[in-house]
Design an enzyme around this catalytic site. Structure first.
Site, short mmCIF file in Angstrom:
data_model
loop_
_atom_site.label_atom_id
_atom_site.label_comp_id
_atom_site.label_asym_id
_atom_site.label_seq_id
_atom_site.Cartn_x
_atom_site.Cartn_y
_atom_site.Cartn_z
N ARG A 159 28.05 -71.32 -9.05
CA ARG A 159 27.18 -72.49 -8.93
C ARG A 159 25.73 -72.10 -8.72
O ARG A 159 24.81 -72.82 -9.14
CB ARG A 159 27.69 -73.41 -7.81
CG ARG A 159 28.87 -74.24 -8.25
CD ARG A 159 29.47 -74.97 -7.10
NE ARG A 159 30.49 -74.21 -6.42
CZ ARG A 159 30.85 -74.38 -5.15
NH1 ARG A 159 30.24 -75.28 -4.42
NH2 ARG A 159 31.81 -73.66 -4.63
N GLU A 205 34.04 -69.58 3.26
CA GLU A 205 34.76 -70.59 4.04
C GLU A 205 36.25 -70.61 3.71
O GLU A 205 37.08 -70.79 4.58
CB GLU A 205 34.15 -71.99 3.80
CG GLU A 205 34.71 -73.03 4.75
CD GLU A 205 34.22 -74.46 4.47
OE1 GLU A 205 33.44 -74.66 3.52
OE2 GLU A 205 34.64 -75.36 5.21
#
Ligand SMILES: O=P(O)(O)OC[C@H]1O[C@H](OP(=O)(O)OP(=O)(O)O)[C@H](O)[C@@H]1O
Ligand SMILES: Nc1ncnc2[nH]cnc12
Length: 181
Positions: A65, A102
């Site tokens: 991204r 994460e």
């Protein structure tokens, strides 16, 4: 500088997806923003302004991204784009760095010849979550001999404390988040 209306526009184009990619994760989906040319342009302009303000001479984008955001910033600001890719994708001699994020762990690489002493790098990504990805990218850029002059993200997830994790590694380098939730 990012004003309130810019922040509101950007935030309104980020979609929350619960329990993706794992239970317990609130995923921040930027695809609605990318699909809105006005919002994408505003975002590109804000990041390009940061690149210029910090005197960057190279723009490092983080796969995947981060590429989408950093590539138009490179074109807009007239500064070269250097990809940091997930391991095994770059054909030349690379430097690599493992890291945790994460929802998992990974390894990133950069072409060793793309960065050198004297380069002033702004690292661009979409989201700062735990800060593991950003930390690894800063380490990688420095190991290549270049200077990190800023780390810039669209969105900082404040509740995950990535900034606190990252700050000791930044050694005074600014962490710029256009919006924070
Ligand atoms: O702060 P952290 O906890 O390290 O997480 C942030 C990173 O996680 C996402 O990347 P991801 O590896 O999911 O890959 P993608 O860009 O290929 O979707 C995001 O684009 C950041 O790079
Ligand atoms: N919650 C999240 N949303 C989007 N991208 C992420 N990368 C790491 N955590 C994320």
């Amino acid at each position: 500088m990012t004003d309130d209306s810019t922040r509101e526009l950007l935030l309104s184009r980020i979609r929350d997806v619960t329990d993706y990619p794992k239970p317990g994760v609130m995923f921040k989906d930027i695809t609605p923003l990318l699909a809105d040319p006005k919002a994408f342009t505003v975002l590109t302009d804000a990041l390009a302004e940061l690149a210029v303000r910090h005197g960057a001479t190279k723009i490092v984008g983080l796969e995947a991204r981060g590429f989408i955001l950093a590539a138009p910033v490179a074109v807009r600001s007239g500064i070269g784009f250097i990809p940091v890719r997930k391991a095994g994708k770059l054909p030349g001699a690379t430097l690599s760095q493992t890291y945790d994020l994460e929802y998992g762990s990974a390894e990133m690489e950069v072409h060793a010849e793309d960065l050198r002493e004297g380069d002033r790098v702004i690292v661009i990504d979409d989201v700062l979550a735990t800060g593991g990805t950003a930390e690894a990218s800063v380490e990688l850029v420095r190991r290549a001999g270049a200077e990190v002059v800023a780390v810039a993200v669209l969105l900082e997830l404040g509740f995950l404390d990535g900034r606190a994790r990252l700050e000791p590694h930044l050694r005074g380098v600014p962490l710029e988040a256009l919006i924070k939730v």
